[in-house]
Motif scaffolding. Structure first.
Motif, short mmCIF file in Angstrom:
data_model
loop_
_atom_site.label_atom_id
_atom_site.label_comp_id
_atom_site.label_asym_id
_atom_site.label_seq_id
_atom_site.Cartn_x
_atom_site.Cartn_y
_atom_site.Cartn_z
N THR A 1 0.83 -1.20 0.00
CA THR A 1 0.00 0.00 0.00
C THR A 1 0.86 1.25 0.00
N ALA A 2 1.94 1.24 0.78
CA ALA A 2 2.84 2.39 0.84
C ALA A 2 3.56 2.59 -0.49
N LEU A 3 3.90 1.50 -1.16
CA LEU A 3 4.55 1.62 -2.47
C LEU A 3 3.68 2.41 -3.44
N VAL A 4 2.38 2.11 -3.44
CA VAL A 4 1.46 2.78 -4.37
C VAL A 4 1.13 4.18 -3.88
N ARG A 5 0.79 4.29 -2.60
CA ARG A 5 0.34 5.58 -2.04
C ARG A 5 1.41 6.65 -2.15
N ASP A 6 2.66 6.26 -1.85
CA ASP A 6 3.75 7.24 -1.83
C ASP A 6 4.47 7.33 -3.17
N ARG A 7 3.90 6.71 -4.19
CA ARG A 7 4.43 6.80 -5.55
C ARG A 7 5.92 6.46 -5.62
N HIS A 8 6.26 5.33 -5.03
CA HIS A 8 7.65 4.90 -5.08
C HIS A 8 8.03 4.50 -6.51
N GLU A 9 9.29 4.75 -6.84
CA GLU A 9 9.82 4.35 -8.15
C GLU A 9 10.03 2.84 -8.16
N CYS A 10 9.16 2.14 -8.86
CA CYS A 10 9.26 0.68 -8.94
C CYS A 10 9.86 0.29 -10.28
N LEU A 11 10.88 -0.52 -10.24
CA LEU A 11 11.63 -0.92 -11.43
C LEU A 11 11.01 -2.19 -11.99
N ASN A 12 10.43 -2.08 -13.17
CA ASN A 12 9.62 -3.16 -13.71
C ASN A 12 10.32 -3.95 -14.80
N THR B 1 18.49 -4.88 -11.34
CA THR B 1 19.34 -4.98 -10.16
C THR B 1 20.37 -3.85 -10.15
N ASP B 2 20.98 -3.60 -11.29
CA ASP B 2 21.97 -2.53 -11.38
C ASP B 2 21.35 -1.17 -11.05
N TRP B 3 20.13 -0.94 -11.55
CA TRP B 3 19.46 0.32 -11.24
C TRP B 3 19.15 0.43 -9.74
N ALA B 4 18.69 -0.67 -9.16
CA ALA B 4 18.39 -0.66 -7.73
C ALA B 4 19.66 -0.35 -6.93
N LEU B 5 20.78 -0.92 -7.33
CA LEU B 5 22.04 -0.69 -6.63
C LEU B 5 22.47 0.77 -6.67
N THR B 6 22.09 1.48 -7.72
CA THR B 6 22.47 2.89 -7.84
C THR B 6 21.39 3.84 -7.29
N GLY B 7 20.42 3.26 -6.57
CA GLY B 7 19.43 4.09 -5.90
C GLY B 7 18.30 4.61 -6.76
N GLN B 8 18.01 3.91 -7.87
CA GLN B 8 16.98 4.39 -8.79
C GLN B 8 15.57 3.98 -8.38
N GLY B 9 15.42 2.98 -7.50
CA GLY B 9 14.08 2.57 -7.12
C GLY B 9 14.05 1.21 -6.46
N VAL B 10 12.83 0.64 -6.41
CA VAL B 10 12.56 -0.64 -5.76
C VAL B 10 12.42 -1.71 -6.83
#
Length: 306
Positions: A182-193, A230-239
């Protein structure tokens, strides 16, 4: 020119719908491919394909011949398999596909050991995160995460693989630590798809106190390569949502941390896919058994370590 080679070539041309594609698959020149089809047509005194400059389609005779041709190849494969089982000397090419993360971490490291034990088997490993067409691509076995779309394939389950939602400490410090879906959606987290051309709207299936629930996550970055995520997540781009074994090393070092732990992703099935015809070949069975044992050990080890 071998009549059996002509039949094999016909089957691949029929399945791939192209002389050039069949030639590449069989590692023969376009001229040889065309010559084999012509020789088969001369032998049968029929046209098997209608050819134009832009298309190639099977005739009624070609469609009728395809079923029988497959039966002939199945019978030959079965007979060869019986002999190889008796001689304990399997040989030939083995065409294998696997997702990038699975292939790089769980399959490729063990291929040299397999070929050392079976020196007459040549392994052709293709790594891709897209869904593969086993028939069209001439594959003997494919490793797969999730539920296969083709219900005609045989499935050999390897394990239920746990998954986690991960992000870099840098991202969490900047955007906050989401506790659940719920927090992922509500707070508009950057999700790496992980997404492929033609894929539908993306949702993450997470485990909640009320059972599995889909969350419509969003993000600016997506790729068809799981390792890129994974590489993007490691550089702080999202979840990112990742199989635990793929990020176990990063979790152990603290380069990535688990987020939304209250609603973890549902586990995903890892399996070997094969057709009934391919399973008759002893080298396919040997490869599956060899890899299944080692993959199971590697997955359990990675998950316990993290």
């Amino acid at each position: 020119m071998s009549y059996l080679d002509n039949i094999k070539t016909f089957v691949r041309v029929y399945e791939l719908g192209s002389m050039s594609a069949a030639g590449r698959d069989l590692r023969i020149s376009p001229a040889v491919t065309s010559a084999r089809i012509s020789a088969l047509e001369d032998h049968l005194s029929v046209r098997l394909f209608q050819r134009t400059t832009r298309s190639l389609t099977p005739t009624a005779q070609g469609k009728a011949f395809y079923g029988g041709a497959c039966s002939v190849l199945d019978a030959v494969a079965y007979a060869e398999g019986q002999v190889m089982d008796l001689t304990e000397n399997p040989k030939g090419q083995l065409h294998v596909a696997a997702p990038l993360g699975v292939g790089r971490r769980l399959i490729a490291p063990h291929v040299p050991d397999f070929t050392a034990e079976y020196p007459l088997i040549d392994v052709r490993l293709r790594l891709t995160d897209r869904n593969v067409d086993m028939t069209a691509e001439g594959l003997d076995v494919a490793f797969h995460l999730g539920q296969p779309a083709d219900s005609n394939l045989r499935i050999r389950k390897i394990a239920d693989v746990s998954r986690v939602l991960v992000a870099a400490p840098e991202y969490v410090a900047r955007r906050g630590h989401p506790l659940d879906g719920t927090a992922l959606v509500r707070d508009r987290h950057e999700c790496l798809n992980l997404r492929f051309p033609g894929a539908s709207e993306f949702q993450w299936l997470l485990q909640t106190p009320d059972g599995p629930q889909r969350f419509r996550v969003a993000g600016r970055l997506e790729s068809d390569d799981g390792d890129v995520l994974t590489d993007w997540a490691l550089t702080g781009q999202g979840v990112a949502m990742k199989p635990r074994f793929e990020v176990a090393e990063h979790l152990a070092t603290g380069a990535l941390i688990i987020v939304a732990a209250a609603t973890p992703p549902t586990p995903v099935q890892m399996a070997c896919l094969y057709t009934h015809r391919r399973h008759q070949d002893p080298k396919t069975r040997l490869f599956m058994e060899f890899m299944i044992e080692r993959i199971g050990v590697a997955v359990r080890s990675a998950e316990s370590a993290s």
